[in-house]
Every structure is written in C-alpha cells, then in structure tokens.
Design a protein around this motif. Structure first.
Motif, PDB file in Angstrom:
ATOM      1  N   ARG A 177     -26.037   9.800  11.498  1.00 15.98           N
ATOM      2  CA  ARG A 177     -25.613   8.868  10.441  1.00 15.98           C
ATOM      3  C   ARG A 177     -24.089   8.759  10.441  1.00 15.98           C
ATOM      4  NH1 ARG A 177     -27.791   6.655   5.962  1.00 15.98           N
ATOM      5  NH2 ARG A 177     -29.722   7.817   6.318  1.00 15.98           N
ATOM      6  N   ARG A 178     -23.589   7.586  10.745  1.00 17.51           N
ATOM      7  CA  ARG A 178     -22.141   7.354  10.779  1.00 17.51           C
ATOM      8  C   ARG A 178     -21.625   7.121   9.359  1.00 17.51           C
ATOM      9  NH1 ARG A 178     -18.019   4.411  13.817  1.00 17.51           N
ATOM     10  NH2 ARG A 178     -16.176   4.635  12.503  1.00 17.51           N
ATOM     11  N   VAL A 179     -20.566   7.835   9.009  1.00 10.12           N
ATOM     12  CA  VAL A 179     -19.874   7.592   7.747  1.00 10.12           C
ATOM     13  C   VAL A 179     -18.407   7.335   8.059  1.00 10.12           C
ATOM     14  CG1 VAL A 179     -21.484   8.900   6.329  1.00 10.12           C
ATOM     15  CG2 VAL A 179     -19.549  10.073   7.358  1.00 10.12           C
ATOM     16  N   GLN A 180     -17.754   6.593   7.170  1.00 14.95           N
ATOM     17  CA  GLN A 180     -16.422   6.086   7.494  1.00 14.95           C
ATOM     18  C   GLN A 180     -15.286   6.984   7.006  1.00 14.95           C
ATOM     19  OE1 GLN A 180     -16.417   3.364   9.418  1.00 14.95           O
ATOM     20  NE2 GLN A 180     -18.645   3.202   9.241  1.00 14.95           N
ATOM     21  N   GLU A 181     -15.495   7.685   5.913  1.00 15.18           N
ATOM     22  CA  GLU A 181     -14.413   8.441   5.294  1.00 15.18           C
ATOM     23  C   GLU A 181     -14.817   9.908   5.126  1.00 15.18           C
ATOM     24  OE1 GLU A 181     -11.554   7.096   4.707  1.00 15.18           O
ATOM     25  OE2 GLU A 181     -12.053   4.982   5.011  1.00 15.18           O
ATOM     26  N   ILE A 182     -13.821  10.794   5.119  1.00 15.10           N
ATOM     27  CA  ILE A 182     -14.079  12.226   4.985  1.00 15.10           C
ATOM     28  C   ILE A 182     -14.772  12.575   3.665  1.00 15.10           C
ATOM     29  CG2 ILE A 182     -12.968  14.486   4.779  1.00 15.10           C
ATOM     30  CD1 ILE A 182     -10.988  13.508   6.934  1.00 15.10           C
ATOM     31  N   PRO A 183     -14.324  12.039   2.507  1.00 14.86           N
ATOM     32  CA  PRO A 183     -15.055  12.349   1.272  1.00 14.86           C
ATOM     33  C   PRO A 183     -16.533  11.956   1.345  1.00 14.86           C
ATOM     34  CG  PRO A 183     -12.941  11.334   0.770  1.00 14.86           C
ATOM     35  CD  PRO A 183     -13.135  11.207   2.246  1.00 14.86           C
ATOM     36  N   GLU A 184     -16.815  10.826   2.006  1.00 17.48           N
ATOM     37  CA  GLU A 184     -18.195  10.396   2.167  1.00 17.48           C
ATOM     38  C   GLU A 184     -18.978  11.363   3.052  1.00 17.48           C
ATOM     39  OE1 GLU A 184     -20.769   6.527   3.749  1.00 17.48           O
ATOM     40  OE2 GLU A 184     -18.592   6.571   3.977  1.00 17.48           O
ATOM     41  N   ALA A 185     -18.320  11.879   4.095  1.00 20.94           N
ATOM     42  CA  ALA A 185     -18.988  12.844   4.979  1.00 20.94           C
ATOM     43  C   ALA A 185     -19.376  14.103   4.215  1.00 20.94           C
ATOM     44  CB  ALA A 185     -18.080  13.193   6.153  1.00 20.94           C
ATOM     45  N   ILE A 186     -18.473  14.585   3.370  1.00 16.97           N
ATOM     46  CA  ILE A 186     -18.736  15.805   2.600  1.00 16.97           C
ATOM     47  C   ILE A 186     -19.857  15.573   1.592  1.00 16.97           C
ATOM     48  CG2 ILE A 186     -17.744  17.438   0.942  1.00 16.97           C
ATOM     49  CD1 ILE A 186     -15.027  16.941   2.386  1.00 16.97           C
ATOM     50  N   SER A 187     -19.799  14.445   0.882  1.00 18.88           N
ATOM     51  CA  SER A 187     -20.836  14.173  -0.119  1.00 18.88           C
ATOM     52  C   SER A 187     -22.187  13.899   0.532  1.00 18.88           C
ATOM     53  CB  SER A 187     -20.422  12.983  -0.994  1.00 18.88           C
ATOM     54  OG  SER A 187     -20.299  11.797  -0.219  1.00 18.88           O
ATOM     55  N   GLU A 188     -22.191  13.241   1.704  1.00 21.49           N
ATOM     56  CA  GLU A 188     -23.438  12.934   2.379  1.00 21.49           C
ATOM     57  C   GLU A 188     -24.123  14.201   2.908  1.00 21.49           C
ATOM     58  OE1 GLU A 188     -26.658  10.835   3.903  1.00 21.49           O
ATOM     59  OE2 GLU A 188     -25.086  10.189   2.502  1.00 21.49           O
ATOM     60  N   ILE A 189     -23.337  15.117   3.478  1.00 18.13           N
ATOM     61  CA  ILE A 189     -23.950  16.333   4.015  1.00 18.13           C
ATOM     62  C   ILE A 189     -24.489  17.201   2.880  1.00 18.13           C
ATOM     63  CG2 ILE A 189     -21.956  17.910   4.097  1.00 18.13           C
ATOM     64  CD1 ILE A 189     -22.814  18.584   6.992  1.00 18.13           C
ATOM     65  N   GLN A 190     -23.796  17.202   1.741  1.00 18.72           N
ATOM     66  CA  GLN A 190     -24.297  17.946   0.584  1.00 18.72           C
ATOM     67  C   GLN A 190     -25.569  17.293   0.043  1.00 18.72           C
ATOM     68  OE1 GLN A 190     -21.600  18.182  -2.769  1.00 18.72           O
ATOM     69  NE2 GLN A 190     -22.573  20.052  -3.524  1.00 18.72           N
ATOM     70  N   LYS A 191     -25.597  15.984   0.019  1.00 11.40           N
ATOM     71  CA  LYS A 191     -26.779  15.260  -0.440  1.00 11.40           C
ATOM     72  C   LYS A 191     -27.990  15.567   0.437  1.00 11.40           C
ATOM     73  CE  LYS A 191     -28.540  10.513  -0.700  1.00 11.40           C
ATOM     74  NZ  LYS A 191     -28.189   9.071  -0.491  1.00 11.40           N
ATOM     75  N   GLN A 192     -27.791  15.632   1.753  1.00  8.32           N
ATOM     76  CA  GLN A 192     -28.901  15.841   2.679  1.00  8.32           C
ATOM     77  C   GLN A 192     -29.534  17.221   2.529  1.00  8.32           C
ATOM     78  OE1 GLN A 192     -30.433  13.639   4.542  1.00  8.32           O
ATOM     79  NE2 GLN A 192     -28.995  12.011   3.969  1.00  8.32           N
ATOM     80  N   THR A 193     -28.789  18.193   2.008  1.00  7.09           N
ATOM     81  CA  THR A 193     -29.349  19.539   1.843  1.00  7.09           C
ATOM     82  C   THR A 193     -30.508  19.565   0.854  1.00  7.09           C
ATOM     83  OG1 THR A 193     -27.753  20.157   0.128  1.00  7.09           O
ATOM     84  CG2 THR A 193     -27.135  20.622   2.410  1.00  7.09           C
TER      85      THR A 193
END
Length: 547
Positions: A177-193
C-alpha cells in the motif's frame, strides 16, 4: 535427547570447575548477528556451546518444537514446515539463532500479533553459573525465565528451548500500500495492526513522499491467473527494490498491489541485501556498477550470513549505523525527521510491536513514562535547536505499550569523533521521545546512563547472585562500545605510514591496514568466502522450487 544430554553434561562440568575456582568466562556460540565489536581477551576462559545446533523434535499434535540454541532460523523453518507448522515469530535473517532470539531481542513483522520471539517460548533449559542444569518457564523459576529474555546470555547458558508453533500455509498474500506522507505511513501501519485477518505487517519509508505499508495473510489459495513471486534466486530482484519499483507509480486512486509469495520466500525476503545494507557494499567499492548483472554475479556476497562476515572482518561496522529503535507511535514522526536531518539515512524500516510485555526488561519497550526534560546542553540538536517533545500523558504501568520499531541502517559520518557524537545524540533523542534501542547494535551510553535507561539494576543484580551468574559479564559489559580515536600523530591512521615509512610497522601490527579502503572490504569478502557460509543459501530447503 541422549546426545543432547551428553553435550550439556560436558558444558555443566566445565562451568562447575570455573565456579569452584572463581574464574570468569565467556561463551562461544560459533556465530553472531550482532554488529558490536567483541571485547574478549586471550586470558578469558571460553565455554564452547557450538555443538548445540540441532532440532531435537517437532510435535505436530501439540504444536511445539524442542530446539537447541544454535539452530538458525532457516533450519528451524525447514524442520517445522515438514510438519505443516511454522514458528509464530521468524527473524528475517536465516542465520539468526533460536538462542539469539530468546537471549536477545527479536521483533519481526508478526510481532504486532505475537510479540517478541521469547514470548513464543514455553520453557528454557539453562546451565547456571554453578553448573546446575535447570528448567525455567512462566511457572517454574519465572523470575529467571523473564529476566533471561533479552539479557544477552548474562544470567546463564541456554541449552534447550521449547518453542510454540502455529499452522503454516503455502503462500502469503502480500499487499503493498503506497502512502504519500510520513504521518500517513505511521497512522496507516498502526491502523493495520487492528486488522484480524493479517499475519504480517511492516513498512518501508523510501523518502518523505514515498512510503509503503506491507501486509501479509497466510493462505493456501491464489487466483489461477496470478503468478508466484520469489526473492531468493540470483536473478530475482532484491525485495526492497522490487517494492519501490512496484509502487512507484501508485497513487490515491489505486494505492495497492497484491502478490502471492511462498511462505519461506516471504519469511526470508530481506535476506538478499540484508534489507538494503548490501547496497552499501557497492558504495564502498565505488568501481563496481550497481546493476542487475553485478547483483547476479556477486549474489553469494549479498546474503546476510556473508554480509555479517564482511561487516566484522573488514572493520566496516565501526563506520556504519545499524540501529533498531522502538518508539511510541506519537513520537515516531519526530524521530524520523531527526534521522533525516542529522544522519540523512534512507530508506527506513517500520515494524509494529505488540504491547503487553512485562516490565522491567532489557527489551526496547516503554510504559509511556517520559523522564523529566533535561536543561543541559544535550537538550539541543547539532544546530543548537531545542529538542521538543510532543505532549504525552505520564502512565505508570507494569506492561509495555504498543510501539513502532524504526530500523536505521546506513553509512555514518566518516570522521570517527563525529560518528560517535551522532550515535550519542541518537541515544539522547531516543530517550527523550520515550523510546529504547535494540542492544545488538553499537551502544554508547555511559554506565550510569545505561542503568538509568534500563532501570532495574538492583533487581538484575539480585538475579545474578541468586543464580550464580556473577562470573559472566553484565549486560552493560557486553553491549558497551569502547570507542577509540586513531592516534594520527603516532602513525596509526590509515595514511600515517605514508607520511613516515617508520610508522609502517605500527600500521601493520595494530591492524589499521584492515580498516583501510579497499583492503578492509576485500579482506571481509575473503573471510566471508572462507567461512563456509557462502553457499548455504543455494541448497536451502525453504526456497521455492520453480517448475
């Protein structure tokens, strides 16, 4: 078990003799996946446990395995897959051992669900410092079981591990899953857990504008029109490069790509190139083109076992930042920005870690408790700017909180003093952000700083006394890097002998020549070739066999 018992009896007898004579000693495992330089001296007694390298049994009905400590991950996975089982947590490098996973810290892409590797261990057989052979678990000698996990072998010698297993499947349905910004990457990986269907989660931050969250689901099925992706063959792409290229053109309207990867290929997908550390070998040698042909030609040198040999033998570990850091999610973005500004290292690895680990521990965990803000000069970064911390609640807890592991691996400053300073600054910044580091890596804390960070010194010392471990080195003794700046005026720098031929003898006798470009790198490749590990990957049974 009879052969195992004989080896353990011999180890116990040796230690019993050291205990009676009051001698200190160290333990030789036969291999290491640490980047720390060794502190051993020729005067130290050595207990060799390298023979403890067998999978004793795999019980399919009870889903457990009895394994000796020097069994590497690839052999363990091969043995369990024969029974349709797999360890819940498998370290990404095939050469990391079961004992290393228990006595060190191993948080991997399944650790958001299962925790650290030692949390999948049921019990451990150990030889204590007086030569007694005991079993320890969460019910039997629980203080020793908990204390020894992550204590880098300083409370006794692990000789057998009972490991929990789970059902294996043939494939891993892998989504990028491609994300554009670092804050989005952090929130997305936490969401996936929180996604109950996932078995594996990690991520790669390639730049400020390109991050990829990688999720995996175990499965035995795939669409008929979909092919199989592998990463272990010499002509396969390196995993991180494949992820980057596969997701480069993805955007908000179509942010994901799905592939099907055989389980063994997925578990060890980072073996070739050691995530992306292998890329730096080409940077080191400068004249070797970094292209598909040379990656194929030099493939034997791109696997983690040979990379570790080269890293140590060539002295490159003294110039390379190899650090894993665990932080609360709410301070991870600040830390990534700090790494970019102060070290300029990309890519970065993201790996979510489950909370719930019992405290205190040497593991890189936190109870979300931040120390008071310092007012000394270490409150600023290298440009004199104040190190700010996001406001966070103080939480008094006996259990760790969910954290995000950030892997920082790349060349450090070429000047030794600056290299040490940057590593020290990393430790200070990490502490202020509520994080901890893995202890396999270079550690520059003073002794007081170390025990302030790992704040159970008295409890740890009581365990060492209770279980007769005081003749073993302490955790701090094992992890502390003792930096030394070459004395350029004494002719011991890499070029000092050129200024005065009289310094040539010192240059050779002090092994400075091994740290000189390109001699160090060539010597490291020679040592890797002679190690016998260089061809192990070719015959690995976990590799997917193409039709």
């Amino acid at each position: 078990m009879e052969a195992h018992a004989q080896v353990v009896d011999g180890i116990a007898s040796t230690i019993r003799g050291f205990f009676k004579s009051g001698q200190s000693y160290r333990v030789s495992h036969g291999s290491s996946n640490s980047t720390r330089p060794g502190h051993a001296t020729t005067r130290q007694k050595v207990v060799d446990i390298s023979k403890l390298s067998n999978v004793i049994t795999v019980n399919k009905q009870e889903k457990i395995a009895l394994v000796e400590p020097n069994v590497p991950m690839d052999r363990l996975v091969e043995a369990t897959l024969e029974h349709g089982l797999v360890p819940p947590v498998v370290m990404e490098f095939p050469g990391i051992t079961v004992g290393g996973g228990f006595s060190g810290t191993s948080g991997e892409s399944s650790s958001f669900r299962h925790g650290f590797f030692d949390e999948t261990v049921n019990s451990v057989e150990m030889v204590l410092g007086n030569g007694d052979v005991v079993t320890t678990s969460r019910d039997e000698r629980p203080d020793l079981f908990h204390g020894a996990a992550g204590a880098v072998g300083t409370l006794g010698i692990v000789t057998l591990v009972e490991l929990r297993l789970v059902e294996a499947k043939k494939l891993v349905k892998t989504t990028y899953r491609r994300v554009q910004e670092i804050p989005e990457a952090i929130s997305e990986i936490q969401k996936q857990t929180a996604n109950p269907s996932l078995d594996y989660i990690d991520g790669i931050v390639f730049s400020r504008e390109h991050s990829v969250i990688i999720t995996g689901e175990l499965t035995n099925e795939k669409p008929a029109e979909t092919g199989i992706r592998t990463f272990s063959n010499a002509d396969d792409p390196w995993f991180y490069m494949h992820v980057r290229e596969t997701t480069r053109e993805l955007g908000p309207s179509a942010p994901t790509v799905v592939e099907y990867i055989p389980l063994g290929e997925y578990l060890f997908r980072y073996d070739r190139a050691g995530f992306w550390v292998g890329r730096q070998g080409y940077t080191y040698f400068k004249l070797i083109p970094f292209n598909k042909f040379f990656r194929w030609l030099l493939d034997d040198y791109s696997h983690t076992r040979t990379l570790y040999h080269a890293l140590h033998a060539g002295g490159i570990a003294e110039k390379f930042v190899v650090q894993d850091l665990a932080l609360p999610y709410d301070t991870a973005e600040y830390f990534i920005n700090w790494v970019d500004k102060e070290l300029g290292i990309w890519p970065l690895w993201l790996c979510p870690l489950r909370g719930g680990c019992s405290l205190p521990t040497f593991h890189p965990v936190t109870a979300l408790h931040l120390p008071p803000k310092s007012t000394d000069e270490e409150s600023t970064d290298s440009d004199g700017e104040e190190i700010a911390r996001p406001p966070r609640p103080e939480v008094d807890s006996t259990r760790s909180q969910p954290m995000l592991n950030i892997g920082v691996w790349g060349w450090g400053p070429s000047d030794h003093e600056t290299f040490v300073y940057k590593n020290r600054a990393l430790e200070v910044t990490l502490g202020r952000l509520g994080g901890r580091k893995w202890l396999y890596a270079h550690t520059y804390y003073t002794e007081d700083e170390f025990w302030n960070e790992y704040d159970h010194r008295s409890q740890y010392q009581r365990l060492r006394e209770k279980y007769f471990a005081t003749k073993l080195p302490t955790v701090y003794d094992k992890v502390k890097v003792r930096p030394s700046t070459p004395d350029k005026e004494d002719g011991q720098s890499s070029s000092g002998w050129l200024k005065s031929p009289l310094n040539l003898g010192k240059w050779i006798s002090n092994d400075v020549w091994l740290r000189t470009w390109p001699i160090g790198g060539i010597y490291g490749m020679i040592r890797a070739t002679l190690s016998g590990d260089i061809s192990l990957h070719r015959d690995a049974k976990w590799r997917y066999k193409r039709d």
